[in-house]
Enzyme design. Structure first.
Site, PDB file in Angstrom:
ATOM      1  N   HIS A  18     -55.283  -4.390  48.195  1.00  0.00           N
ATOM      2  CA  HIS A  18     -55.439  -5.904  48.403  1.00  0.00           C
ATOM      3  C   HIS A  18     -55.053  -6.771  47.121  1.00  0.00           C
ATOM      4  O   HIS A  18     -54.725  -7.828  47.140  1.00  0.00           O
ATOM      5  CB  HIS A  18     -56.816  -6.490  48.665  1.00  0.00           C
ATOM      6  CG  HIS A  18     -57.022  -6.324  50.193  1.00  0.00           C
ATOM      7  ND1 HIS A  18     -57.324  -7.079  51.159  1.00  0.00           N
ATOM      8  CD2 HIS A  18     -57.387  -5.082  51.020  1.00  0.00           C
ATOM      9  CE1 HIS A  18     -57.465  -6.630  52.421  1.00  0.00           C
ATOM     10  NE2 HIS A  18     -57.472  -5.475  52.394  1.00  0.00           N
ATOM     11  N   ASP A  20     -52.696 -12.296  41.113  1.00  0.00           N
ATOM     12  CA  ASP A  20     -53.506 -12.329  42.322  1.00  0.00           C
ATOM     13  C   ASP A  20     -52.648 -11.465  43.288  1.00  0.00           C
ATOM     14  O   ASP A  20     -51.731 -11.667  43.702  1.00  0.00           O
ATOM     15  CB  ASP A  20     -53.832 -13.772  42.787  1.00  0.00           C
ATOM     16  CG  ASP A  20     -55.132 -13.836  43.343  1.00  0.00           C
ATOM     17  OD1 ASP A  20     -55.517 -12.652  44.053  1.00  0.00           O
ATOM     18  OD2 ASP A  20     -55.617 -14.910  43.262  1.00  0.00           O
TER      19      ASP A  20
HETATM   20  P1  ADP Z   1     -60.116 -12.926  46.190  1.00  0.00           P
HETATM   21  O1  ADP Z   1     -60.109 -12.171  47.346  1.00  0.00           O
HETATM   22  O2  ADP Z   1     -59.810 -12.713  44.810  1.00  0.00           O
HETATM   23  O3  ADP Z   1     -61.504 -13.743  46.096  1.00  0.00           O
HETATM   24  P2  ADP Z   1     -58.467 -15.032  47.861  1.00  0.00           P
HETATM   25  O4  ADP Z   1     -58.157 -16.377  47.499  1.00  0.00           O
HETATM   26  O5  ADP Z   1     -57.699 -14.097  48.692  1.00  0.00           O
HETATM   27  O6  ADP Z   1     -59.331 -14.440  46.576  1.00  0.00           O
HETATM   28  O7  ADP Z   1     -59.909 -15.062  48.942  1.00  0.00           O
HETATM   29  C1  ADP Z   1     -61.227 -15.876  48.637  1.00  0.00           C
HETATM   30  C2  ADP Z   1     -61.937 -16.055  49.842  1.00  0.00           C
HETATM   31  O8  ADP Z   1     -63.174 -16.513  49.534  1.00  0.00           O
HETATM   32  C3  ADP Z   1     -61.044 -17.344  50.704  1.00  0.00           C
HETATM   33  O9  ADP Z   1     -61.180 -17.089  52.105  1.00  0.00           O
HETATM   34  C4  ADP Z   1     -62.011 -18.154  50.489  1.00  0.00           C
HETATM   35  O10 ADP Z   1     -62.023 -19.317  51.650  1.00  0.00           O
HETATM   36  C5  ADP Z   1     -63.599 -17.622  50.258  1.00  0.00           C
HETATM   37  N1  ADP Z   1     -64.201 -18.534  49.295  1.00  0.00           N
HETATM   38  C6  ADP Z   1     -63.992 -18.704  48.122  1.00  0.00           C
HETATM   39  N2  ADP Z   1     -64.827 -19.481  47.249  1.00  0.00           N
HETATM   40  C7  ADP Z   1     -65.486 -19.769  48.344  1.00  0.00           C
HETATM   41  C8  ADP Z   1     -67.100 -20.624  48.348  1.00  0.00           C
HETATM   42  N3  ADP Z   1     -67.195 -21.233  47.327  1.00  0.00           N
HETATM   43  N4  ADP Z   1     -67.524 -20.575  49.683  1.00  0.00           N
HETATM   44  C9  ADP Z   1     -67.222 -19.741  50.462  1.00  0.00           C
HETATM   45  N5  ADP Z   1     -65.982 -19.236  50.631  1.00  0.00           N
HETATM   46  C10 ADP Z   1     -65.269 -18.947  49.524  1.00  0.00           C
HETATM   47  O1  F6P Z   2     -59.496  -9.122  47.696  1.00  0.00           O
HETATM   48  C1  F6P Z   2     -59.973  -8.671  46.612  1.00  0.00           C
HETATM   49  C2  F6P Z   2     -61.358  -8.093  46.246  1.00  0.00           C
HETATM   50  O2  F6P Z   2     -61.749  -7.449  45.377  1.00  0.00           O
HETATM   51  C3  F6P Z   2     -62.077  -7.680  47.479  1.00  0.00           C
HETATM   52  O3  F6P Z   2     -61.678  -6.314  47.525  1.00  0.00           O
HETATM   53  C4  F6P Z   2     -63.426  -7.690  47.319  1.00  0.00           C
HETATM   54  O4  F6P Z   2     -64.279  -7.287  48.367  1.00  0.00           O
HETATM   55  C5  F6P Z   2     -63.517  -9.262  46.995  1.00  0.00           C
HETATM   56  O5  F6P Z   2     -62.395  -9.529  45.995  1.00  0.00           O
HETATM   57  C6  F6P Z   2     -64.806  -9.840  46.508  1.00  0.00           C
HETATM   58  O6  F6P Z   2     -65.212  -9.039  45.237  1.00  0.00           O
HETATM   59  P1  F6P Z   2     -66.546  -8.384  45.352  1.00  0.00           P
HETATM   60  O7  F6P Z   2     -66.543  -7.391  46.588  1.00  0.00           O
HETATM   61  O8  F6P Z   2     -66.524  -7.391  44.167  1.00  0.00           O
HETATM   62  O9  F6P Z   2     -67.674  -9.418  45.277  1.00  0.00           O
END
Ligand code: ADP
Ligand code: F6P
Length: 467
Positions: free
Chosen positions: A154, A362
């Protein structure tokens, strides 16, 4: 087809928000399918962990494993999140490698494999996810599992010279060859993997895309992960009429909302982003009472020192901006460290004129995709998007910025705020069409078809050719 068995460190729960992109995407991808999902329960034990807990909820069976404190530290905090995470995001100076950590990482992967094997049936298909679990395929092979096993990364796959800073880079890449199929987010990640194989491992790429090295081979492709844009759009439209969304809109009066939603992670470019906000307010006084920036940043991985640092730095930056440009009746930045239900977030996106999605690196960034899908088609907001987010390859009618260039982000924000509605609609329309075609179900099908030799590894869901 047999059952699908997913393995990842984080197991999604429909009850919690803020679990990151992996959990969100998998819950959306497998909303209609019978799946078994094994991973960490999120619980840490002081003694040896108890047996695997099995919970069935509709079509989803979760198999949850607790981690003993020393394993949580060595595997999750230290190797996964203080070595692999920084290196794979090009922050090699933040990586703190240690042999003990690598050993614990391997051992915990063996433990997950041992937990999985008794639950497997001969015709199950296995799909392993993300950087926590790279050695799992090899561990399963040692336990004589011969079911098809796919792996999806990912996060970004770094350029070979970056990966080579990791003392165990060879063992790590070799471990990927235990899988039948390895999937990456973008063509760039796939290319970086192939470059590594050619330059560091003395391997080669076959005419059908198969990657050969270490006396064996693996199929590798790019499969950009996505969302369910119709579902997001429906939920956003519904959320717009809730009391919470109305309160947010009322609190703005005639000010325009700029939104950022990120786990509080140093890869998300938050400090540069707020430097850009400060620059805009400094150089364009007309915006001082005209915009409100809402930054939602739930804390993440708080037991890792770098995450404590980034939190302190962001607190200070935002405090400074509010101190400098705030008025008794107006604060330019609203800063919220908590999670929200997805639907609530989508309502906030829809109320926003601009989203700032400016990670320094990212894998994909699902927030960018969710923001677009949440917009009102007649009056959509504008996405300012980092060129270093995987999503920039598909969402190419966003305002694309270099997230290290504070002036450029400030200029893009200015342009977004001034953009006429016709241009906003055109840009939104192009991105929404892309998301509808390459949605999360297409991603899942492309990967699973390729794993079962029904589809091409040249990524049925990879819409853009290699650069
Ligand atoms: P990462 O996997 O690095 O966290 P992404 O943008 O790919 O980044 O995914 C983040 C996910 O978590 C998205 O689906 C987003 O809607 C969710 N998310 C991020 N911040 C919040 C929050 N404060 N409350 C609920 N969901 C959140
Ligand atoms: O999408 C990237 C990612 O690192 C996932 O593997 C992971 O589950 C998510 O972000 C959130 O991080 P964590 O699992 O360490 O809370």
């Amino acid at each position: 087809m047999g059952r699908l068995v997913i393995v990842s460190n984080r197991v999604g729960s429909s009850l919690k928000g803020n679990e990151g992109g992996l959990a969100t995407a998998m819950l959306a991808a497998f909303d209609q399918q019978e799946v078994v999902w094994l991973g960490w329960s999120g619980e840490i034990t002081d003694g040896p962990p108890g047996p695997t807990r099995v919970h069935r909820e509709g079509r989803l069976t979760r198999m949850l494993v607790d981690l003993e404190r020393a394993d949580y530290e060595g595997y999750y905090l230290e190797f996964a999140n203080s070595v692999l995470w920084p290196v794979f995001h090009y922050r090699v100076n933040l990586a703190e490698y240690g042999r003990e950590r690598w050993a614990t990482y391997g051992r915990v992967n063996e433990m997950f494999a041992e937990r999985l094997v008794p639950a497997l049936a001969p015709d199950d298909i296995l799909w392993v996810h993300d950087y926590h679990m790279i050695p799992l395929g090899a561990a399963l092979q040692r336990l004589r599992v011969d079911n098809p096993i796919g792996f999806f990364l990912h996060i970004p796959f770094p350029a070979p010279e970056v990966l080579a800073t990791l003392p165990v880079h060879e063992a790590l890449v070799r471990a990927l060859f235990a899988y039948d199929l390895v999937g990456f987010q973008t063509e760039k990640d796939l290319q970086a993997f192939r470059d590594y194989v050619e330059r560091e491992a003395g391997g080669w790429i076959g005419g059908d895309g198969t990657v050969h090295a270490y006396g064996t081979s693996v199929r590798a492709g790019s499969f950009p992960i996505s969302i369910d844009p119709r579902l997001v759009a429906d939920r956003a439209a519904r959320a717009a009429s809730t009391r919470r969304a109305a309160r947010l809109r009322e609190s703005l009066s005639d000010q325009r909302l700029v939104i950022g939603v990120d786990r509080l992670d140093y890869t998300k470019g938050l400090v540069h982003r707020f430097d850009a906000v400060e620059r805009l307010l400094e150089t364009n006084p007309q915006y001082r009472r005209a915009i409100v920036v809402l930054q939602i940043a739930p804390p993440s991985r708080e037991d890792v020192l770098e995450y404590q640092r980034i939190r302190a730095e962001l607190d200070a930056r935002i405090g400074r901006i509010n101190g400098r440009f705030g008025e008794p009746d107006h604060l330019p930045v609203r800063y919220v460290n908590r999670s929200f239900r997805q639907e609530t977030l989508f309502g906030f996106y829809r109320a926003s004129r601009v989203a700032l999605v400016t990670p320094l690196r990212d894998g994909m960034n699902l927030v960018a995709k969710e923001f677009i899908a949440s917009q009102d088609p007649d009056n959509p907001g504008v996405l300012v998007l980092s060129r270093f987010a995987g999503a920039a390859r598909e969402l190419d009618t966003a305002l694309i910025v270099n997230p290290f260039d504070v002036d450029q982000i400030a200029d893009a924000l200015d342009r977004a705020l001034a953009m006429p509605v016709e241009e906003r609609r055109d840009r939104y329309g192009a991105m929404m069409a892309q998301l509808e075609e390459h949605n999360v179900h297409a991603w899942r099908d492309a990967f699973l078809d390729a794993l079962q030799h029904k589809g091409s590894v040249f990524g049925a869901s990879a819409p853009i050719a290699a650069e």
